[in-house]
Every structure is written in C-alpha cells, then in structure tokens.
Design an enzyme around this catalytic site. Structure first.
Site, PDB file in Angstrom:
ATOM      1  CE  LYS A 135      -3.942  -2.322   2.132  1.00  0.00           C
ATOM      2  NZ  LYS A 135      -4.756  -2.620   3.293  1.00  0.00           N
TER       3      LYS A 135
ATOM      4  CD  GLN B 101      -3.704  -4.273   6.364  1.00  0.00           C
ATOM      5  OE1 GLN B 101      -3.867  -3.219   5.764  1.00  0.00           O
ATOM      6  NE2 GLN B 101      -4.013  -5.433   5.827  1.00  0.00           N
TER       7      GLN B 101
ATOM      8  CG  ASP C 157      -9.891   0.239   5.018  1.00  0.00           C
ATOM      9  OD1 ASP C 157      -9.713  -0.216   3.884  1.00  0.00           O
ATOM     10  OD2 ASP C 157      -9.134   0.043   5.975  1.00  0.00           O
TER      11      ASP C 157
HETATM   12  N1  GUN Z   1      -6.961  -6.493   5.899  1.00  0.00           N
HETATM   13  C1  GUN Z   1      -7.174  -7.189   4.765  1.00  0.00           C
HETATM   14  N2  GUN Z   1      -7.741  -6.391   3.823  1.00  0.00           N
HETATM   15  C2  GUN Z   1      -7.871  -5.172   4.378  1.00  0.00           C
HETATM   16  C3  GUN Z   1      -8.400  -3.926   3.913  1.00  0.00           C
HETATM   17  O1  GUN Z   1      -8.860  -3.785   2.774  1.00  0.00           O
HETATM   18  N3  GUN Z   1      -8.375  -2.908   4.816  1.00  0.00           N
HETATM   19  C4  GUN Z   1      -7.881  -3.056   6.080  1.00  0.00           C
HETATM   20  N4  GUN Z   1      -7.918  -1.991   6.882  1.00  0.00           N
HETATM   21  N5  GUN Z   1      -7.403  -4.186   6.532  1.00  0.00           N
HETATM   22  C5  GUN Z   1      -7.389  -5.241   5.694  1.00  0.00           C
END
Ligand code: GUN
Length: 289
Positions: free
Chosen positions: A52, A96, A119
């Site tokens: 990311k 995350q 998100d």
């Molecule tokens: N863990 C796995 N996929 C994601 C996501 O799209 N966002 C977040 N915050 N955590 C994740």
C-alpha cells in the site's frame, strides 16, 4: 473463458491517478496523504501494508506509515487515531486488519473520523452505502465493481451470489451489487446446500479465504466468477476458486474469472488510492486542510 485482468486495469488506474495527483499538487500546493497503521508483525499484513505504501508513493500520494508493536494498548492506538483525525495534513486513515485480540476492532474503526475513513468501514459510511448515498466504498468491493464494469459485465437484473459475509468484503459487496440493481444472495458458513445456491449465480463472488471450496460443479455455465481469495498452498498463491495449475475444469464452465494473483488484489489497492484522492479533493474543496 476470459481472464479478467485486474493487474492491467489497476496499472491504468494508477497512471491516470498519477497525472491527476501531479496536477492537483501543483494547483493546491500539497499532495494527498494517507496514514497507515499496522499493529504487530503479522507477515501477510506486513506485505499488504508495504504494498500500500509503495503504491501510494508511485502515484504521488504521501504515505505516513505507523508500525506499532503487538503490545500496543487500545488507548495508545485511540490516541494515535485522535492525533491523525486532528491533523489537517492527513486525508486518509487506514488501520490494517486484523488487529490483536486485546484491541476491539469496532472501537477503533468507529474512532476514525468518517470523512478520513479511506476503508469505508466506519458505521457512517456503512450506513450511507446501504442507503445508496454518497460515501466511501470499501476498497475490495469497489475494485471488483470497477473491474466488472471495465469488462462490460451487465449487472442489473443478474443473480449475484456472494460467498462470505465479512464487513470488509461480503456485506459491502452485496450492498454495492444491490445498488447496481442485481438480485443478490449472500452465502456463509451456515448456508445449507451451498452448491445449489452457487449454481444459481450468474455472477459468483467468492470471498471466504478457503482454497478449493468452489469447484467446477458448483459454477453455473456461463457465470462470471470473481475470486477474492488469497491463500498459500505449498508455497503457491491460489484463490478460493482459481488455481493456475488447474483451471481446465473451470474453463469449461465459467465465461470469465479473475485470476489469483493479478485479479482482485491489485484492484483493491487501486481503489484505496482512488479513495484517498477522492477524500483529498473533498477536503481541499471544503477547505478543511
Ligand atoms: N486487511 C485485509 N484487507 C484489508 C483492507 O482492505 N483494509 C484493512 N484496513 N485491513 C485489511
């Protein structure tokens, strides 16, 4: 069977974003900024978070990474979120998941300023999605919809079967497809006669994180299959449906499928970049930064 190439579309999205962000940066005097918080050192999460950050930098989004130890308390995490909420230079905040068990995920997600909730997991954004209002859409469902649209998949009136009911993927995916006028069935671990239902799916979206759960017999002939799974089997990355070594049986049934890797994964990150840029533009225009 068509392979729906998420990696190629994500690359296109990133190159357009890079140009737009560069333009906005000169016009408004600052780049968009995404703060990412990772608690602990789960290897998969570490990889996702690094990707990311790398993707942000590639398109000109400033990434502000916070790697916190596993022992971080809920109060410490809340305090960091408060700081980031109040920091006008921060556009998006991403925590995350999963979080360590001693931290209540819902308390944390609810503490993020929903305007910065990149998100789309804050209850405000969840509610706005459910009432079909303007909101931040969770990255994986948003990426899947972009991919389906770029592949000219007709959605309105189609029976979409979503397998998985997570807050991250299954539930928002179902809402998004409803908003696109699909008829939606959501299946999960307690669903009886899963094969009967999956065979009804003109669009089948599988997000359970379990390799080989869906085989060719469970797919409607001519179905569009979206494989959200990322699983490691004997050191190889496979989906919940897609396994690059053995696609022959599925090839005869499905009209199209997203590969793993190179399907949904890159689209999730592309959507994260889009969401961050979208929030930045909203904040610039409302002079909140
Ligand atoms: N863990 C796995 N996929 C994601 C996501 O799209 N966002 C977040 N915050 N955590 C994740």
């Amino acid at each position: 069977m068509r392979i729906m190439n998420g990696a190629a579309l994500a690359k296109k999205i990133r190159s357009v974003l890079a140009i737009e962000i560069d333009f906005c940066k000169s016009k408004y005097g600052r780049a968009p900024k995404l703060s990412v918080i990772l608690v602990g050192n789960d290897p998969a999460s570490m990889t996702y978070v690094k990707n990311k950050g790398k993707s942000c930098n590639e398109v000109g989004i400033e990434s502000d990474m916070h790697y916190l130890p596993f022992s971080t308390s809920q109060e410490e995490l809340l305090s960091l979120i408060k700081t980031l909420n109040e920091d006008d230079s921060v556009d998006g905040i991403l925590v995350q998941l999963p979080l360590p068990k001693h931290i209540d995920k819902n308390v944390i997600l609810n503490a993020i300023d929903y305007h910065k909730d990149v998100d789309g997991l804050h209850p405000m954004n969840v509610g706005l999605l459910n009432t079909s209002e303007e909101c931040i859409i969770p990255c994986t469902p948003k990426g899947i919809l972009s991919l389906l649209k770029s592949e000219n998949v007709e959605i309105a009136g189609k029976h979409t079967v979503v397998i998985g009911r997570s807050n991250l993927v299954g539930k928002p995916m179902a809402q998004l497809m409803l908003r696109e006028n699909a008829s939606v069935t959501v299946c999960h671990s307690k669903t009886r006669d899963l094969p009967y239902l999956t065979r009804q799916g003109e669009i089948l979206i599988v997000a359970i994180g379990c390799p080989n759960l869906i085989n060719a017999d469970m797919i409607k002939p001519g179905a569009i299959v979206v494989d959200v799974g990322i699983n490691s089997v004997d050191g190889k990355m496979v989906g919940d449906v897609y396994n690059s070594i053995d696609v022959s049986s599925i090839e005869k049934k499905a009209a199209a499928i997203t590969p793993v890797p190179g399907g949904v994964g890159p689209m999730t990150i592309a959507s994260l970049l889009e969401n961050t840029f979208e929030i930045y533009k909203r904040r610039i225009h409302s002079a909140k930064c």
